[in-house]
Structures are given as structure tokens and as C-alpha cells.
Design a protein around this motif. Structure first.
Motif, PDB file in Angstrom:
ATOM      1  N   GLN A  71       1.535   9.343  -6.004  1.00 19.33           N
ATOM      2  CA  GLN A  71       2.188  10.641  -5.741  1.00 19.33           C
ATOM      3  C   GLN A  71       3.128  11.012  -6.882  1.00 19.33           C
ATOM      4  OE1 GLN A  71       3.721   9.639  -1.818  1.00 19.33           O
ATOM      5  NE2 GLN A  71       2.657  11.442  -0.964  1.00 19.33           N
ATOM      6  N   THR A  90      -7.033   8.204  -0.509  1.00 18.93           N
ATOM      7  CA  THR A  90      -6.312   8.677   0.677  1.00 18.93           C
ATOM      8  C   THR A  90      -5.657  10.027   0.389  1.00 18.93           C
ATOM      9  OG1 THR A  90      -5.845   6.389   1.253  1.00 18.93           O
ATOM     10  CG2 THR A  90      -4.536   8.063   2.367  1.00 18.93           C
ATOM     11  N   LEU A  91      -5.019  10.129  -0.796  1.00 16.30           N
ATOM     12  CA  LEU A  91      -4.344  11.387  -1.143  1.00 16.30           C
ATOM     13  C   LEU A  91      -5.356  12.516  -1.339  1.00 16.30           C
ATOM     14  CD1 LEU A  91      -1.687   9.818  -3.518  1.00 16.30           C
ATOM     15  CD2 LEU A  91      -1.204  11.046  -1.377  1.00 16.30           C
ATOM     16  N   GLN A 137       0.822  -1.206   0.000  1.00 19.06           N
ATOM     17  CA  GLN A 137       0.000   0.000   0.000  1.00 19.06           C
ATOM     18  C   GLN A 137       0.857   1.258   0.000  1.00 19.06           C
ATOM     19  OE1 GLN A 137      -2.718  -0.794   3.209  1.00 19.06           O
ATOM     20  NE2 GLN A 137      -3.668  -2.424   2.001  1.00 19.06           N
ATOM     21  N   ARG A 153       0.905   4.142  -2.904  1.00 19.82           N
ATOM     22  CA  ARG A 153       0.745   5.559  -2.573  1.00 19.82           C
ATOM     23  C   ARG A 153       1.861   6.386  -3.233  1.00 19.82           C
ATOM     24  NH1 ARG A 153      -0.967   8.884   1.989  1.00 19.82           N
ATOM     25  NH2 ARG A 153       0.547  10.564   2.161  1.00 19.82           N
ATOM     26  N   ALA A 158      -5.299   4.298  -2.878  1.00 25.87           N
ATOM     27  CA  ALA A 158      -4.236   5.283  -2.644  1.00 25.87           C
ATOM     28  C   ALA A 158      -4.686   6.686  -3.077  1.00 25.87           C
ATOM     29  CB  ALA A 158      -2.975   4.876  -3.409  1.00 25.87           C
TER      30      ALA A 158
END
Lengths: 53, 341
Positions: free
Chosen positions: A29, B290-291, A21, A25, B287
Motif C-alpha cells: 500500500q 489481495t489489493l 501478512q 500489505r 498482498a
């Protein structure tokens, strides 16, 4: 951006779930960094490898 | 003949991208490139009306072609002329779909676009003549269009000699030498400097101009899209597992993560075990959500777009790309993250 693999571009079943996870992420990003960067020639955005937590 | 001319918002002088969402409208007489076309046609044929529509509207509204066709008929068209769309994808799709609908409804129609335009394959039975790549070739393109109109007016069918573009039929023929001998001869001639000789011409690769960057992700709407065939479990809309003919959209409003058992990948090009155990491995919704919650993403678009890339022809994929871009722009999305398997 290179993904992790053809069957799981945004994941990695070999990692323990928390590490997977965290990696996903970082992938998203990094994608956000890519879309906010001016591009002039073919450019590879690697996910910066960090130690798997 | 009474001609109705179709152009996009840009060539009608209504504006650029900011006007791309504008709907159909009818203008009297000639507008933009229609003026030069009318000059080239002289007195024999008259452009009685110009139909205009924004590219995003035309390329991403299902009923657009039917709406535009109705306006064309109401304007009293005996022939519909669409474009030239040059290399512009959304405009090309709009022209192609409109002439396809017109021709299918019995109204003669003609479109003009560059042979690489992704719209070309959508023109159905309607003839398309070649345009240059950009509007710098406006005059020679309209000369081709005008000559094609003259020919159509006589009831004749357009051919390659008229600039008609379409997939050429392959026909068999006997040659004197067997393949091995021809191959050796070809190698020798190429070594001698004739570098471009081939028996199998292969299409070139196009160049994709990168978009301008998004200013800040924290204030942008970002979409997730994928060609990894992620669909609700059971694949209720029957997305193909290979050689896609279409794409789908699924709402993700209020969904934080793609749960196993509720979503799956139906891609036929790889083992989907890992994807189905955690579909976020193909579409990283957990993800991204969450961001979004943390403020790194301004807003996540409320649906994702999906198709299957497995064995899908490049021409089809290019058309999906044009449609997705129009769709996302219309929805106010500034950037998309596409995960590819």
C-alpha cells in the motif's frame, strides 16, 4: 522504501504469519502511495509502524 | 560511399513516447539529423535511405536488430551509421545492437552515443564515437561522425583520437617511486588544494530523474519486478545466482500467491531459507493480489520480471533497467514495484 531485511524485503519471518501478512500489505500500500506521489528530491517512504496484530 | 542512416521515431519526426512502439520502416534519403550529416559529408558520400524504428520496439523486440539490418542491406548500404543517440538509453541500445549485428555480418557500421549510454557495451566489434549528453550537442557530434565516416571510407580503423569510445586497455608500466611514497605525496598535494588528484579515477554517479506520478493506483496497471532471483523451483531457465547476464519473465496470471516449493530464490548473495519458506517475502504477490481484488490496484501486470542483483555490474543493471522500462511501457504498465534484496 526500506524493506524488512536483505533476505526478505517484503516479509519478516520473526512475526507470526497474520502479522507478517498485514505488514506486507501495508508495504505494498505504501509503495502504491509512493508511485502516486510527485517526487522532487530523494524521498524515503517508510512503512508507518503500527502495532503488530 | 552509400550510407544508410538509422534514427529513432523522435528524430524521424514521427512522434515522441506515443510513437515509441512503432515498428521499423524505410524512408528515402535523409531525415532529421541526417540532413545536417549529409551537408557535412558533402558530395563524396551519400545517405541513400533512413531506417526508422520506435525505441520501445527496437529495445524490447528480440528480432529487431535482424529486421533493421535486412532493411539496411536492401537499401544498398556500404556503411551503416546509427544515431547519434546522445544519452538516451533505449535509442542507444537500438543503435548499438544494430551496428553490432551489421559489423558481425560484414557490413561496416558506426554508432554515436554519449560515453555513459547503457547501450555502449552492446556495440560488439562495431566502433562507437562519442556524442554529447543531449541533442544540444548535435552539430559538434555530427562533425565527429562525419570525420569518422571520412576515415572509415579510407579503410582505416577509428581510434580514441577520432572520438572512439570503449573501455581503454590497461597496460603495465614501471614508475620511479613505490606506492607508499606516492600516496604520501598525493595526500600532501591534495591538502595543498589539488583536490581532484588521484591514481584511481572512479566513475561518477548518475542522476535519475523521477518519473511523473501515476494518477491513481486504482485505475493503473502495476507490475511487480525484482532483482531477488525468484524463479520456478528448480530454476529451469538457469538464472545466474550472481553477476547476471540476463533477466527473465514469468507469468503470474491466475496465481494468488507464490507457494513455497513451487518458487524459490536462487540469489547467491544472502541465505535464501526465509525466502524459500515463503517467496512472497521477496516478491509480494499475495498482498498485491489481495489489493487488486479489493480495487486498490487497477490491474496487476500478468507477468513479473526478474534478475539477480548480486554482484551484477552497474552497466549491466542499467541496461536491464532500460529494457524493463521499454518492456513494461509496451505492455501498458504505468508503474512497477521493485523489491531489492
Amino acid at each position: 522504501m526500506p524493506g524488512r531485511g536483505i533476505p526478505y524485503p517484503a516479509g519478516d519471518p520473526d512475526l507470526p504469519p497474520p502479522a507478517e501478512q498485514a505488514w506486507r500489505r501495508r508495504l505494498v500500500q505504501r509503495a502504491l502511495e509512493a508511485v502516486t506521489t510527485a517526487i522532487e528530491r530523494p524521498t524515503i517512504f517508510d512503512v508507518r509502524e503500527e502495532a503488530h496484530a | 560511399m552509400r550510407i544508410v542512416h538509422y534514427v529513432n521515431q523522435f528524430y524521424a519526426g514521427l512522434g515522441g513516447e506515443e510513437a515509441a512502439g512503432s515498428g521499423p520502416r524505410v524512408l528515402d534519403g535523409t531525415v532529421g539529423p541526417g540532413r545536417l550529416l549529409a551537408q557535412l559529408l558533402g558530395d563524396a558520400h551519400q545517405i541513400v535511405a533512413t531506417i526508422v524504428c520506435g525505441d520501445d520496439y527496437a529495445a524490447s523486440t528480440d528480432a529487431a536488430a535482424a529486421e533493421l539490418l535486412e532493411m539496411t542491406r536492401d537499401a544498398g548500404a556500404e556503411l551503416l551509421v546509427a544515431g547519434p543517440a546522445f544519452g538516451s538509453g533505449r535509442y542507444g541500445l537500438a543503435c548499438a545492437r544494430l551496428v553490432a549485428a551489421a559489423q558481425a555480418a560484414g557490413l561496416p557500421a558506426l554508432a554515436a552515443m554519449h560515453p555513459d549510454n547503457p547501450g555502449l557495451t552492446e556495440a560488439g566489434a562495431a566502433p562507437v564515437v562519442a556524442a554529447g549528453a543531449t541533442s544540444r550537442q548535435m552539430r559538434p557530434t555530427l562533425q565527429t561522425v562525419a570525420a569518422a565516416i571520412e576515415k572509415l571510407a579510407t579503410g582505416a580503423t577509428l581510434t580514441v583520437a577520432d572520438g572512439r569510445v570503449a573501455r581503454a586497455a590497461r597496460t603495465g608500466r614501471l614508475v620511479e617511486q613505490r606506492a607508499a611514497a606516492r600516496a604520501v605525496e598525493l595526500v600532501l598535494r591534495r591538502l595543498a588544494g589539488e583536490r581532484d588528484l588521484t591514481e584511481v579515477p572512479i566513475g561518477g554517479f548518475d542522476v535519475v530523474a523521477p518519473s511523473a506520478p501515476v494518477e491513481a493506483a486504482a485505475s493503473a496497471t502495476i507490475a511487480l519486478v525484482t532483482e531477488g532471483a525468484v524463479v520456478p523451483a528448480g530454476n529451469p531457465d538457469r538464472l545466474e545466482s550472481a553477476r547476471a547476464t540476463r533477466w527473465l519473465r514469468y507469468p503470474i496470471e491466475g496465481i494468488d500467491s507464490l507457494a513455497s516449493g513451487e518458487w524459490e530464490s536462487v540469489d547467491g548473495g544472502f541465505a535464501t531459507t526465509a525466502a524459500n519458506a515463503d517467496p512472497n517475502r521477496v516478491l509480494p504477490l499475495d498482498a498485491a493480489r489481495t489489493l487488486e481484488r479489493e480495487g486498490t490496484i487497477g490491474r496487476l501486470h500478468n507477468e513479473f520480471l526478474v534478475t539477480v542483483g548480486n554482484g551484477t555490474p552497474v552497466a549491466t543493471a542499467r541496461r536491464f533497467g532500460v529494457e524493463w522500462a521499454a518492456e513494461l511501457r509496451k505492455a501498458g504498465v504505468q508503474a512497477a514495484i521493485l523489491t531489492a534484496t
